[in-house]
Design an enzyme around this catalytic site. Structure first.
Site, PDB file in Angstrom:
ATOM      1  CG  ASP A  51      -2.045  -0.810   1.091  1.00  0.00           C
ATOM      2  OD1 ASP A  51      -2.498  -1.101  -0.039  1.00  0.00           O
ATOM      3  OD2 ASP A  51      -2.420  -1.538   2.293  1.00  0.00           O
ATOM      4  CB  ALA A 163      -6.016   3.597   6.562  1.00  0.00           C
TER       5      ALA A 163
HETATM    6  P1  NAD Z   1       2.614   2.945   7.152  1.00  0.00           P
HETATM    7  O1  NAD Z   1       4.118   2.075   6.856  1.00  0.00           O
HETATM    8  O2  NAD Z   1       2.778   3.501   8.623  1.00  0.00           O
HETATM    9  O3  NAD Z   1       1.444   1.484   7.179  1.00  0.00           O
HETATM   10  C1  NAD Z   1       0.410   1.765   7.739  1.00  0.00           C
HETATM   11  C2  NAD Z   1      -0.563   0.326   7.493  1.00  0.00           C
HETATM   12  O4  NAD Z   1      -1.503   0.793   6.908  1.00  0.00           O
HETATM   13  C3  NAD Z   1       0.210  -0.551   6.521  1.00  0.00           C
HETATM   14  O5  NAD Z   1      -0.056  -1.895   6.982  1.00  0.00           O
HETATM   15  C4  NAD Z   1      -0.722  -0.114   5.170  1.00  0.00           C
HETATM   16  O6  NAD Z   1      -0.661  -1.379   4.273  1.00  0.00           O
HETATM   17  C5  NAD Z   1      -1.717   0.092   5.898  1.00  0.00           C
HETATM   18  N1  NAD Z   1      -3.041   0.851   4.876  1.00  0.00           N
HETATM   19  C6  NAD Z   1      -2.407   1.711   4.099  1.00  0.00           C
HETATM   20  N2  NAD Z   1      -3.516   2.219   3.332  1.00  0.00           N
HETATM   21  C7  NAD Z   1      -4.475   1.552   3.931  1.00  0.00           C
HETATM   22  C8  NAD Z   1      -5.902   1.395   3.773  1.00  0.00           C
HETATM   23  N3  NAD Z   1      -6.693   2.161   2.761  1.00  0.00           N
HETATM   24  N4  NAD Z   1      -6.742   0.491   4.164  1.00  0.00           N
HETATM   25  C9  NAD Z   1      -6.292  -0.287   5.435  1.00  0.00           C
HETATM   26  N5  NAD Z   1      -4.910  -0.416   5.722  1.00  0.00           N
HETATM   27  C10 NAD Z   1      -4.055   0.668   4.741  1.00  0.00           C
HETATM   28  O7  NAD Z   1       2.462   3.804   6.019  1.00  0.00           O
HETATM   29  P2  NAD Z   1       1.952   3.532   4.594  1.00  0.00           P
HETATM   30  O8  NAD Z   1       2.002   1.962   4.255  1.00  0.00           O
HETATM   31  O9  NAD Z   1       2.667   4.417   3.843  1.00  0.00           O
HETATM   32  O10 NAD Z   1       0.385   3.838   4.710  1.00  0.00           O
HETATM   33  C11 NAD Z   1       0.063   5.175   4.966  1.00  0.00           C
HETATM   34  C12 NAD Z   1      -1.176   5.291   5.692  1.00  0.00           C
HETATM   35  O11 NAD Z   1      -1.021   5.018   7.255  1.00  0.00           O
HETATM   36  C13 NAD Z   1      -1.702   6.685   6.010  1.00  0.00           C
HETATM   37  O12 NAD Z   1      -2.595   6.940   4.642  1.00  0.00           O
HETATM   38  C14 NAD Z   1      -2.517   6.431   7.301  1.00  0.00           C
HETATM   39  O13 NAD Z   1      -3.857   5.954   6.730  1.00  0.00           O
HETATM   40  C15 NAD Z   1      -2.084   5.247   7.877  1.00  0.00           C
HETATM   41  N6  NAD Z   1      -1.624   5.713   9.287  1.00  0.00           N
HETATM   42  C16 NAD Z   1      -2.128   4.727  10.148  1.00  0.00           C
HETATM   43  C17 NAD Z   1      -1.967   5.322  11.650  1.00  0.00           C
HETATM   44  C18 NAD Z   1      -2.607   4.711  12.751  1.00  0.00           C
HETATM   45  O14 NAD Z   1      -3.248   4.102  12.526  1.00  0.00           O
HETATM   46  N7  NAD Z   1      -2.459   4.967  13.940  1.00  0.00           N
HETATM   47  C19 NAD Z   1      -0.980   6.431  11.809  1.00  0.00           C
HETATM   48  C20 NAD Z   1      -0.547   7.052  10.752  1.00  0.00           C
HETATM   49  C21 NAD Z   1      -0.766   6.863   9.429  1.00  0.00           C
END
Ligand code: NAD
Length: 265
Positions: A51, A163
């Site tokens: 992702d 997410a």
């Molecule tokens: P990352 O490496 O921090 O990974 C976050 C996780 O979110 C990964 O497992 C990724 O596969 C998953 N993810 C990304 N988009 C998703 C979606 N639409 N539905 C379900 N899971 C999803 O960062 P990344 O992979 O570059 O992803 C960025 C995303 O991480 C941001 O857009 C944000 O939604 C999310 N995020 C989550 C938190 C939290 O849950 N506390 C905090 C900051 C960012």
């Protein structure tokens, strides 16, 4: 897809990834795809790496509306990545068996102080960058809805609802419902400050305007998907669903709700 054979691979430019991607490049050439080195010449943009890579691929190639995006995973399947680097044949089989479909993914358009907008596909987060609350006036269309004081707000698309939004107990929204979800990050609620205290979902025709109260101690930062932006002097942020959509190639039998079930239940 006879007319869509110019293929651009987006991946982290490391020696390891370049090596990992080599069989994929050979496979694509064997199946008469033309590999291009400039994404502007591509009809298909394939991200490799989960992702994270998919979100970066869209951003770094300017949220193009006139091409197809494909997410290829290197580990487990993600929410935007239906294909597996270890099984490129599955992609060809899916084409031959007509098991592919194009999903038009909603995009949020964010404009700061009336400037040229930018885009996100998961969410836009406006939050305090320091250990101090951030104060924002929140408007739904022209209605002053609430004054928020706390860590921040997450505004997500339906596909982004699984997410960051989910981690703060926002609802998961069916991507067939064009909408924006607003979820709170640690709002202060007491006799002086009051917010709704739950997430709310806006229909796709509405706009959300956030006015940051500049009290000299405000240190806002904005997240658009997996990119951070400094918005230190921003006063007014307007968010709405963009007219543009991102076309994503996916497997028919791997629906959004199957992904939700597989990932969370
Ligand atoms: P990352 O490496 O921090 O990974 C976050 C996780 O979110 C990964 O497992 C990724 O596969 C998953 N993810 C990304 N988009 C998703 C979606 N639409 N539905 C379900 N899971 C999803 O960062 P990344 O992979 O570059 O992803 C960025 C995303 O991480 C941001 O857009 C944000 O939604 C999310 N995020 C989550 C938190 C939290 O849950 N506390 C905090 C900051 C960012």
């Amino acid at each position: 897809m006879p007319n869509r054979r110019n293929l651009y691979f987006f991946y982290k430019q490391t020696e390891e990834m370049t090596k990992a991607i080599e069989p994929l490049r050979d496979f694509a050439k064997k199946h008469n795809f033309t590999l291009v080195s400039d994404y502007r010449d591509a009809d298909i943009i394939a991200s490799v790496g989960g992702d994270n890579a998919f979100l970066q691929a869209i951003r770094k190639t300017d949220f193009r509306e006139d091409c197809l995006y494909v997410g290829i995973n290197i580990d487990q399947l993600g929410f935007y990545t239906d294909f597996d680097i270890k099984d490129p044949n599955a992609m060809i089989t899916a084409v031959e068996d007509e098991q592919l479909e194009v999903w038009r993914n909603a995009v949020i358009e964010v404009s700061i102080d009336g400037q040229k907008p930018f885009y996100c596909i998961n969410e836009c987060t406006i939050r305090s960058n320091v250990i101090k609350t951030l104060v924002m006036d929140v408007f739904i269309d022209d209605l002053h809805f609430e004054t928020f004081r706390g860590d921040g707000l997450i505004i997500s698309t339906p596909t982004g609802s699984t997410a960051y939004n989910k981690s703060v107990r926002g609802a998961i929204v069916d991507p067939k419902l064009p909408s924006l979800q607003v979820s709170e990050l640690a709002s202060l609620n007491n006799n002086t400050y009051r917010t709704l205290g739950t997430s709310f979902i806006l229909g796709g025709e509405r706009s959300l305007t956030i006015k940051i109260i500049q009290d000299g101690n405000d240190h806002p930062i904005m997240g658009v998907d997996n990119e951070a932006l400094s918005i230190q002097h921003a006063e007014m942020i307007t968010l709405r669903l963009a007219e543009k959509k991102i076309k994503t190639l996916k497997l028919k039998h791997n629906s959004f709700w199957q992904k939700v079930q597989r990932s969370f239940l």
